[in-house]
Design an enzyme around this catalytic site. Sequence first.
Site, mmCIF file in Angstrom:
data_model
loop_
_atom_site.group_PDB
_atom_site.id
_atom_site.type_symbol
_atom_site.label_atom_id
_atom_site.label_comp_id
_atom_site.label_asym_id
_atom_site.label_seq_id
_atom_site.Cartn_x
_atom_site.Cartn_y
_atom_site.Cartn_z
ATOM 1 N N SER A 147 0.862 -1.192 0.000
ATOM 2 C CA SER A 147 0.000 0.000 0.000
ATOM 3 C C SER A 147 0.892 1.233 0.000
ATOM 4 C CB SER A 147 -0.851 0.019 1.274
ATOM 5 O OG SER A 147 -1.471 1.278 1.416
ATOM 6 N N TYR A 160 -1.405 -0.873 10.413
ATOM 7 C CA TYR A 160 -1.656 -1.478 9.092
ATOM 8 C C TYR A 160 -0.550 -1.029 8.133
ATOM 9 C CZ TYR A 160 -3.675 -1.461 4.353
ATOM 10 O OH TYR A 160 -3.875 -1.592 2.999
HETATM 11 P P1 NAP Z 1 -11.800 -5.763 -0.685
HETATM 12 O O1 NAP Z 1 -12.406 -5.182 -1.908
HETATM 13 O O2 NAP Z 1 -12.479 -5.498 0.612
HETATM 14 O O3 NAP Z 1 -11.684 -7.341 -0.907
HETATM 15 C C1 NAP Z 1 -11.187 -8.136 0.068
HETATM 16 C C2 NAP Z 1 -11.157 -9.581 -0.436
HETATM 17 O O4 NAP Z 1 -10.387 -10.312 0.500
HETATM 18 C C3 NAP Z 1 -12.504 -10.260 -0.488
HETATM 19 O O5 NAP Z 1 -12.504 -11.126 -1.598
HETATM 20 C C4 NAP Z 1 -12.566 -11.050 0.817
HETATM 21 O O6 NAP Z 1 -13.461 -12.143 0.675
HETATM 22 C C5 NAP Z 1 -11.106 -11.447 0.964
HETATM 23 N N1 NAP Z 1 -10.566 -11.662 2.312
HETATM 24 C C6 NAP Z 1 -10.649 -10.839 3.376
HETATM 25 N N2 NAP Z 1 -9.964 -11.362 4.420
HETATM 26 C C7 NAP Z 1 -9.410 -12.524 3.985
HETATM 27 C C8 NAP Z 1 -8.588 -13.512 4.590
HETATM 28 N N3 NAP Z 1 -8.217 -13.432 5.865
HETATM 29 N N4 NAP Z 1 -8.211 -14.576 3.849
HETATM 30 C C9 NAP Z 1 -8.600 -14.689 2.561
HETATM 31 N N5 NAP Z 1 -9.371 -13.782 1.937
HETATM 32 C C10 NAP Z 1 -9.775 -12.720 2.635
HETATM 33 O O7 NAP Z 1 -10.281 -5.297 -0.481
HETATM 34 P P2 NAP Z 1 -9.267 -4.518 -1.464
HETATM 35 O O8 NAP Z 1 -9.422 -3.060 -1.257
HETATM 36 O O9 NAP Z 1 -9.379 -5.066 -2.825
HETATM 37 O O10 NAP Z 1 -7.859 -4.906 -0.807
HETATM 38 C C11 NAP Z 1 -7.020 -5.881 -1.367
HETATM 39 C C12 NAP Z 1 -5.581 -5.574 -1.004
HETATM 40 O O11 NAP Z 1 -5.236 -4.266 -1.470
HETATM 41 C C13 NAP Z 1 -5.256 -5.576 0.500
HETATM 42 O O12 NAP Z 1 -3.974 -6.152 0.678
HETATM 43 C C14 NAP Z 1 -5.202 -4.100 0.849
HETATM 44 O O13 NAP Z 1 -4.357 -3.858 1.958
HETATM 45 C C15 NAP Z 1 -4.596 -3.549 -0.430
HETATM 46 N N6 NAP Z 1 -4.825 -2.122 -0.590
HETATM 47 C C16 NAP Z 1 -6.084 -1.627 -0.784
HETATM 48 C C17 NAP Z 1 -6.248 -0.260 -0.946
HETATM 49 C C18 NAP Z 1 -7.591 0.356 -1.172
HETATM 50 O O14 NAP Z 1 -7.686 1.602 -1.138
HETATM 51 N N7 NAP Z 1 -8.633 -0.410 -1.418
HETATM 52 C C19 NAP Z 1 -5.138 0.597 -0.891
HETATM 53 C C20 NAP Z 1 -3.876 0.056 -0.680
HETATM 54 C C21 NAP Z 1 -3.733 -1.306 -0.545
HETATM 55 P P3 NAP Z 1 -14.096 -12.950 1.939
HETATM 56 O O15 NAP Z 1 -14.877 -11.965 2.736
HETATM 57 O O16 NAP Z 1 -14.940 -14.030 1.297
HETATM 58 O O17 NAP Z 1 -12.924 -13.522 2.673
#
Ligand code: NAP
Length: 255
Positions: A147, A160
Amino acid sequence: MDKTKFGKRFQGKVAIVTASTQGIGFSIAERLGLEGASVVVSSRKQKNVDEAVQNLKARGIEVLGVVCHVSNAQDRKNLIDKTLQEYGKIDVIVSNAAANPSVDAILQTKESVLDKLWEINVKASILLLKDAALHLSKGSSVVFISSVSAFQPPAAMAMYGVTKTALLGLTKALADELAPDTRVNCVAPGFVPTHFAEFITSNKAVRETIEQKTLLNRLGTTEDMAAATAFLASDDASYITGETLVVAGGMPSRL
Ligand code: NAP
């Protein structure tokens, strides 16, 4: 983004993407799949896995769905075993799962929460690769999803951010350890309106403040993150290892 115009850089390749039933992980699985990979999607809930499999199949993608909570050892082993049973090899692993359970300052954070952050955001990635390492193809590629918060952890998500800083170091260390047969790189997304970031991006004022911090005056999209991940995972990046690509619209990103 015209998805019919993607190349076929992953034809014949097998890619595992963790936490891939929605958000950034789903878009990464979709991108790799549209470029020809057989993709293995996973997350904690069977219903979400089934829906993601259906959505990807509808786009003509070869896909296997496996339930995997990344901090569960049996689930991780099962993810690798099922991939090998179905496709016989592993060419790409994208380690995308993360938790952000607290908005507390670091010194106010409960020990159990510190443990959870370390377990899911860092340790699970290491343990998954430990299980997978022996099965990685020559020329394979690992991508961690960190991130932009790794570079300057924001107050409301400081610990985080620190776990995401750890992934930058892990990228360097494992690039060394897995060379020369496997490249290890990292993508550091800026802010993307997903479920994970809803508490930030759904607030109009906060959203506008973040947009102003970018040079491109917008939040990122899941497809922006998928494009960068696919680049690093592909042979287009065959001389790149141990690097982090910041995909944050020009937000400041320096340790
Ligand atoms: P998201 O849209 O909320 O999706 C999260 C996904 O992870 C879902 O498919 C969820 O499905 C699964 N999940 C959650 N906990 C889990 C676990 N313990 N084991 C396996 N699967 C799990 O999240 P996102 O924003 O795409 O984030 C993905 C990555 O991008 C993360 O590493 C986050 O730190 C990083 N990131 C995001 C942002 C942002 O602004 N969105 C910015 C920087 C970095 P289930 O509920 O079925 O498990």
